[in-house]
Design a protein around this motif. Structure first.
Motif, PDB file in Angstrom:
ATOM      1  N   LEU A  77       0.831  -1.196   0.000  1.00  0.00           N
ATOM      2  CA  LEU A  77       0.000   0.000   0.000  1.00  0.00           C
ATOM      3  C   LEU A  77       0.870   1.251   0.000  1.00  0.00           C
ATOM      4  O   LEU A  77       1.918   1.285   0.658  1.00  0.00           O
ATOM      5  CB  LEU A  77      -0.903   0.016   1.245  1.00  0.00           C
ATOM      6  CG  LEU A  77      -1.768  -1.219   1.501  1.00  0.00           C
ATOM      7  CD1 LEU A  77      -2.512  -1.069   2.825  1.00  0.00           C
ATOM      8  CD2 LEU A  77      -2.732  -1.459   0.359  1.00  0.00           C
ATOM      9  N   ARG A  78       0.407   2.267  -0.713  1.00  0.00           N
ATOM     10  CA  ARG A  78       1.029   3.592  -0.616  1.00  0.00           C
ATOM     11  C   ARG A  78       0.044   4.479   0.137  1.00  0.00           C
ATOM     12  O   ARG A  78      -1.087   4.687  -0.299  1.00  0.00           O
ATOM     13  CB  ARG A  78       1.332   4.166  -1.994  1.00  0.00           C
ATOM     14  CG  ARG A  78       2.012   5.538  -1.951  1.00  0.00           C
ATOM     15  CD  ARG A  78       2.548   5.921  -3.316  1.00  0.00           C
ATOM     16  NE  ARG A  78       3.605   4.979  -3.705  1.00  0.00           N
ATOM     17  CZ  ARG A  78       4.040   4.832  -4.970  1.00  0.00           C
ATOM     18  NH1 ARG A  78       3.486   5.539  -5.951  1.00  0.00           N
ATOM     19  NH2 ARG A  78       4.998   3.970  -5.247  1.00  0.00           N
ATOM     20  N   ILE A  79       0.497   4.952   1.302  1.00  0.00           N
ATOM     21  CA  ILE A  79      -0.418   5.703   2.159  1.00  0.00           C
ATOM     22  C   ILE A  79       0.267   6.976   2.669  1.00  0.00           C
ATOM     23  O   ILE A  79       1.491   7.101   2.665  1.00  0.00           O
ATOM     24  CB  ILE A  79      -0.901   4.858   3.358  1.00  0.00           C
ATOM     25  CG1 ILE A  79       0.284   4.465   4.282  1.00  0.00           C
ATOM     26  CG2 ILE A  79      -1.614   3.607   2.879  1.00  0.00           C
ATOM     27  CD1 ILE A  79       0.357   5.221   5.564  1.00  0.00           C
ATOM     28  N   ALA A  80      -0.554   7.889   3.114  1.00  0.00           N
ATOM     29  CA  ALA A  80      -0.098   9.062   3.859  1.00  0.00           C
ATOM     30  C   ALA A  80      -1.073   9.258   5.011  1.00  0.00           C
ATOM     31  O   ALA A  80      -2.219   8.803   4.967  1.00  0.00           O
ATOM     32  CB  ALA A  80      -0.053  10.292   2.972  1.00  0.00           C
ATOM     33  N   SER A  81      -0.617   9.924   6.043  1.00  0.00           N
ATOM     34  CA  SER A  81      -1.459  10.171   7.208  1.00  0.00           C
ATOM     35  C   SER A  81      -1.459  11.655   7.528  1.00  0.00           C
ATOM     36  O   SER A  81      -0.483  12.372   7.259  1.00  0.00           O
ATOM     37  CB  SER A  81      -0.947   9.379   8.415  1.00  0.00           C
ATOM     38  OG  SER A  81      -1.668   9.714   9.585  1.00  0.00           O
ATOM     39  N   SER A  82      -2.553  12.103   8.122  1.00  0.00           N
ATOM     40  CA  SER A  82      -2.613  13.488   8.583  1.00  0.00           C
ATOM     41  C   SER A  82      -1.827  13.671   9.876  1.00  0.00           C
ATOM     42  O   SER A  82      -1.650  14.801  10.340  1.00  0.00           O
ATOM     43  CB  SER A  82      -4.074  13.908   8.800  1.00  0.00           C
ATOM     44  OG  SER A  82      -4.666  13.107   9.819  1.00  0.00           O
ATOM     45  N   THR A  83      -1.353  12.542  10.455  1.00  0.00           N
ATOM     46  CA  THR A  83      -0.585  12.579  11.701  1.00  0.00           C
ATOM     47  C   THR A  83       0.762  11.907  11.472  1.00  0.00           C
ATOM     48  O   THR A  83       1.152  11.638  10.332  1.00  0.00           O
ATOM     49  CB  THR A  83      -1.343  11.860  12.835  1.00  0.00           C
ATOM     50  OG1 THR A  83      -1.352  10.456  12.568  1.00  0.00           O
ATOM     51  CG2 THR A  83      -2.773  12.366  12.936  1.00  0.00           C
ATOM     52  N   THR A  84       1.443  11.589  12.553  1.00  0.00           N
ATOM     53  CA  THR A  84       2.777  10.987  12.458  1.00  0.00           C
ATOM     54  C   THR A  84       2.750   9.462  12.412  1.00  0.00           C
ATOM     55  O   THR A  84       3.808   8.827  12.420  1.00  0.00           O
ATOM     56  CB  THR A  84       3.644  11.429  13.646  1.00  0.00           C
ATOM     57  OG1 THR A  84       2.988  11.073  14.865  1.00  0.00           O
ATOM     58  CG2 THR A  84       3.885  12.930  13.608  1.00  0.00           C
ATOM     59  N   ASP A  85       1.556   8.863  12.367  1.00  0.00           N
ATOM     60  CA  ASP A  85       1.473   7.394  12.289  1.00  0.00           C
ATOM     61  C   ASP A  85       0.099   6.999  11.766  1.00  0.00           C
ATOM     62  O   ASP A  85      -0.823   7.823  11.682  1.00  0.00           O
ATOM     63  CB  ASP A  85       1.741   6.747  13.653  1.00  0.00           C
ATOM     64  CG  ASP A  85       2.450   5.407  13.538  1.00  0.00           C
ATOM     65  OD1 ASP A  85       2.384   4.790  12.452  1.00  0.00           O
ATOM     66  OD2 ASP A  85       3.075   4.972  14.531  1.00  0.00           O
ATOM     67  N   ALA A  86      -0.036   5.721  11.434  1.00  0.00           N
ATOM     68  CA  ALA A  86      -1.330   5.178  10.990  1.00  0.00           C
ATOM     69  C   ALA A  86      -1.305   3.676  11.187  1.00  0.00           C
ATOM     70  O   ALA A  86      -0.309   3.019  10.862  1.00  0.00           O
ATOM     71  CB  ALA A  86      -1.584   5.516   9.524  1.00  0.00           C
ATOM     72  N   ASP A  87      -2.385   3.141  11.725  1.00  0.00           N
ATOM     73  CA  ASP A  87      -2.551   1.695  11.799  1.00  0.00           C
ATOM     74  C   ASP A  87      -3.343   1.238  10.593  1.00  0.00           C
ATOM     75  O   ASP A  87      -4.344   1.867  10.200  1.00  0.00           O
ATOM     76  CB  ASP A  87      -3.277   1.289  13.085  1.00  0.00           C
ATOM     77  CG  ASP A  87      -2.370   1.355  14.305  1.00  0.00           C
ATOM     78  OD1 ASP A  87      -1.144   1.445  14.126  1.00  0.00           O
ATOM     79  OD2 ASP A  87      -2.896   1.320  15.429  1.00  0.00           O
ATOM     80  N   LEU A  88      -2.901   0.112  10.014  1.00  0.00           N
ATOM     81  CA  LEU A  88      -3.535  -0.399   8.797  1.00  0.00           C
ATOM     82  C   LEU A  88      -4.056  -1.812   9.053  1.00  0.00           C
ATOM     83  O   LEU A  88      -3.330  -2.674   9.554  1.00  0.00           O
ATOM     84  CB  LEU A  88      -2.532  -0.405   7.644  1.00  0.00           C
ATOM     85  CG  LEU A  88      -2.001   0.983   7.257  1.00  0.00           C
ATOM     86  CD1 LEU A  88      -0.801   0.869   6.343  1.00  0.00           C
ATOM     87  CD2 LEU A  88      -3.114   1.803   6.589  1.00  0.00           C
ATOM     88  N   PHE A  89      -5.312  -2.025   8.695  1.00  0.00           N
ATOM     89  CA  PHE A  89      -5.971  -3.323   8.804  1.00  0.00           C
ATOM     90  C   PHE A  89      -6.438  -3.702   7.405  1.00  0.00           C
ATOM     91  O   PHE A  89      -7.223  -2.963   6.790  1.00  0.00           O
ATOM     92  CB  PHE A  89      -7.164  -3.246   9.756  1.00  0.00           C
ATOM     93  CG  PHE A  89      -6.810  -2.882  11.175  1.00  0.00           C
ATOM     94  CD1 PHE A  89      -6.845  -3.826  12.181  1.00  0.00           C
ATOM     95  CD2 PHE A  89      -6.444  -1.576  11.505  1.00  0.00           C
ATOM     96  CE1 PHE A  89      -6.534  -3.497  13.491  1.00  0.00           C
ATOM     97  CE2 PHE A  89      -6.121  -1.225  12.808  1.00  0.00           C
ATOM     98  CZ  PHE A  89      -6.165  -2.189  13.805  1.00  0.00           C
ATOM     99  N   VAL A  90      -5.958  -4.818   6.890  1.00  0.00           N
ATOM    100  CA  VAL A  90      -6.334  -5.282   5.551  1.00  0.00           C
ATOM    101  C   VAL A  90      -7.151  -6.561   5.727  1.00  0.00           C
ATOM    102  O   VAL A  90      -6.636  -7.571   6.210  1.00  0.00           O
ATOM    103  CB  VAL A  90      -5.100  -5.548   4.677  1.00  0.00           C
ATOM    104  CG1 VAL A  90      -5.525  -6.032   3.294  1.00  0.00           C
ATOM    105  CG2 VAL A  90      -4.245  -4.290   4.564  1.00  0.00           C
ATOM    106  N   THR A  91      -8.418  -6.510   5.361  1.00  0.00           N
ATOM    107  CA  THR A  91      -9.344  -7.615   5.607  1.00  0.00           C
ATOM    108  C   THR A  91      -9.825  -8.205   4.291  1.00  0.00           C
ATOM    109  O   THR A  91     -10.258  -7.473   3.391  1.00  0.00           O
ATOM    110  CB  THR A  91     -10.558  -7.129   6.427  1.00  0.00           C
ATOM    111  OG1 THR A  91     -10.095  -6.493   7.617  1.00  0.00           O
ATOM    112  CG2 THR A  91     -11.459  -8.295   6.811  1.00  0.00           C
TER     113      THR A  91
END
Length: 568
Positions: free
Chosen positions: A404-418
């Motif tokens: 995945l290519r992601i960006a966050s509005s904060t300094t981290d992000a948790d990712l759940f792929v279901t």
């Protein structure tokens, strides 16, 4: 059957552990099946785990047939089904648990050395043939891997039935995200039978003795007599000496192994596949099943498999084990049935590794050229991607991954792929999982700040994250992450749709319930393995907005497609 209660088992440091010994009523020497752990050897299954027992009795009557069930204890073998076949069953309370005094330190090097001593004690008793096997579920499987890596001389074979191998990655933190299961499990299942709970605890119905006695200690005294294992795991965000000491070096295991896995256990699934793959044993077998994680261990199917394995290695019997395939799968279908299939390797050599791209709500094998980035609230339902209705059945069996290519509005992000499936009417498909009657079909997790890979250990279908440091995001800046999706199996019929959800929280099954509750946790697809600890996921960091980039195939999943046979 001869039964000896609270037998003293001496440890090399002078400590004494207590064991119950069930053996044939003769003077012969017999092979031993052993467990050692913290659940209380005298706690009746029917009392300590009443809900599970009632479901076992209702749904799997063969599991109870042929036994009085007087000696049934959670996640251990029933001696009434083994002693008549010439086995000795031994249950040992680990140090600090049940009837064994001392410091309770779960999965620790001390516990592993105690287990080593107990195996050697059992292997040298006059009633022992000198061959010791290990058989048990969950904790009683996890610490099999640990002690087997120490190579006790009398250890002959092990059957870890649904047991994790990695303290950090399997038990405490999925992809670096804290699993709330650990704290609830420790408080409800372990500390309630700590040695010294005494009169505040349960009574062994067969002996009338206190399960966690004889002393009755104060809360303060109990606290001083234990290591807060899960609390330590929560405090430690990365892999360090604490988790490393509780994770076996699987390459040191050389005894024969039957690793029995469940397709849908968010604590154990990965460990049984990883354990089978990494042990040095030249004689090793992998079996994979479904249903509740305690069910098949007790059913005729499971007991017959175990007896063929141990009959061969402990008793020298002709059980036909020589013809057992290296891999034996119960492939899952959407109606809850299974297709039994013998295989020669894992992952399957004929796997067609197929990349499905995420594209504006669609799941396609063609990479999109240009699409608008997708924004979703990190604590919301996330973004969904679906295939059209399938024109032919599609089997997914094996490990998987997402890039995945992601960006966050904060300094981290948790990712759940279901991984999801809908029928031709758009209804969600769920299957009984190890804990949840409405389990999700496949899932992977990753904290973006833990995206660093161990390149030497990684494979395209199994990214291996180092988890040795945190790499915060710069708000708004895209990064590429690889997410491990634990092994799964599902045959998707014609007319159904295959889907992927990417979210910043656990996927929840649709509907109004009511949903089962265990340990105070509502089971909506993931059982008790949820990731909502507010200390681990403060909203100012994990409650922002996540952007998913899909242009030019930037975000995709790699799925193990198994081609249809000539027989269909």
């Amino acid at each position: 059957m001869r039964i000896e209660w609270d037998v003293a088992v001496p440890m090399s440091d002078g400590a004494i552990l207590r064991a119950d010994v069930f053996r044939p009523d003769d003077d012969g020497a017999h092979p031993v099946l052993m467990t050692l752990g913290p659940y209380g050897k005298g706690l009746a299954f029917q009392e300590g785990f009443a809900g599970m027992w009632q479901r076992l009795a209702a749904e799997y009557p063969d599991a109870l047939a042929g036994s009085s069930n007087r000696f049934q204890v959670w996640e251990t073998a029933d001696p009434e089904k083994w002693v008549p076949d010439g086995y000795i069953c031994i249950r040992v309370d680990s140090r600090g648990a049940g009837r064994s005094p001392g410091l309770l330190d779960m999965l620790s090097p001390q516990e592993a050395h105690d287990y080593y001593d107990a195996i050697e004690w059992a292997g040298t008793q006059p009633w022992s043939s000198g061959k010791v096997g290990l058989l048990g579920i969950s904790y009683y499987a996890a610490n099999q891997w640990i002690v087997a890596a120490l190579r006790p001389p009398h250890l002959t074979a092990i059957c870890p039935w649904e047991g994790f191998t990695d303290f950090y990655r399997d038990l405490n933190r999925h992809g670096g995200i804290l699993s709330r299961f650990g704290q609830a499990w420790q408080d409800h299942q372990i500390f309630t039978v700590q040695h010294g709970v005494g009169e505040r605890g349960r009574v062994n119905p067969n002996t009338g003795e206190l399960v966690a006695g004889p002393p009755t200690l104060s809360d303060a005294e109990l606290s001083l007599n234990r290591v807060e294992t899960i609390g330590e795991g929560k405090r430690r965000n990365v892999v360090d000496d604490f988790s490393a000491a509780r994770t076996p070096d699987l390459s040191q295991i050389e005894v024969p192994v039957l690793s029995a896995a469940n397709w849908a256990h968010h604590l154990h699934t990965r460990g049984n596949f990883d354990g089978w793959d990494k042990v040095a044993s030249t004689q090793k077998w992998l079996e994979v099943h479904g249903f509740e994680h305690y069910a098949e261990f007790y059913t005729d199917y499971g007991v017959a498999l175990q007896k063929r394995f141990f009959g061969h290695f402990l008793s020298g019997e002709d059980t036909g084990w020589e013809t057992q395939p290296p891999v034996f799968l119960n492939v899952r279908h959407v109606d809850g049935t299974f297709e039994q299939r013998a295989e020669q390797e894992w992952p399957l050599a004929r796997t067609q590794w197929t990349r499905f791209y995420l594209d504006d709500g669609a799941l396609t094998t063609t990479a999109p050229a240009s699409t608008t980035p997708i924004d979703f609230a990190a604590l919301g339902p996330g973004a969904e991607f679906w295939t059209p209705p399938l024109s032919q059945p599609l089997e997914i069996t094996g490990p998987a991954s997402a890039r995945l290519r992601i960006a966050s509005s904060t300094t981290d992000a948790d990712l759940f792929v279901t991984v999801r499936v809908q029928d031709s009417d758009g209804r969600e498909v769920s299957l009984v999982s190890a804990i949840d009657p409405h389990g999700v079909l496949g899932v992977g997790w990753l904290r973006a700040s833990h995206r660093e890979l161990d390149d030497a250990a990684s494979l395209p279908y199994r990214p291996w994250h180092a988890h040795t440091r945190e790499m915060p995001l710069t708000p708004g800046d895209p990064v590429d992450v690889d997410v491990e999706i634990w092994p799964t199996s599902i045959v998707v019929p014609t007319g159904y749709r295959l889907g992927i959800t990417v979210s910043g929280r656990d996927y929840e099954m649709p509907g109004d319930g009511p949903w089962p509750v265990l340990y105070g946790i509502e089971n909506r697809g993931n059982g008790v393995f949820v990731h909502d600890d507010t200390d681990d996921r403060p909203t100012d960091v994990f409650g922002g907005s996540t952007t998913l980039f899909t242009a030019d195939g930037a975000s995709s999943v790699l799925l193990p497609i198994i081609p249809a046979t000539d027989e269909g």
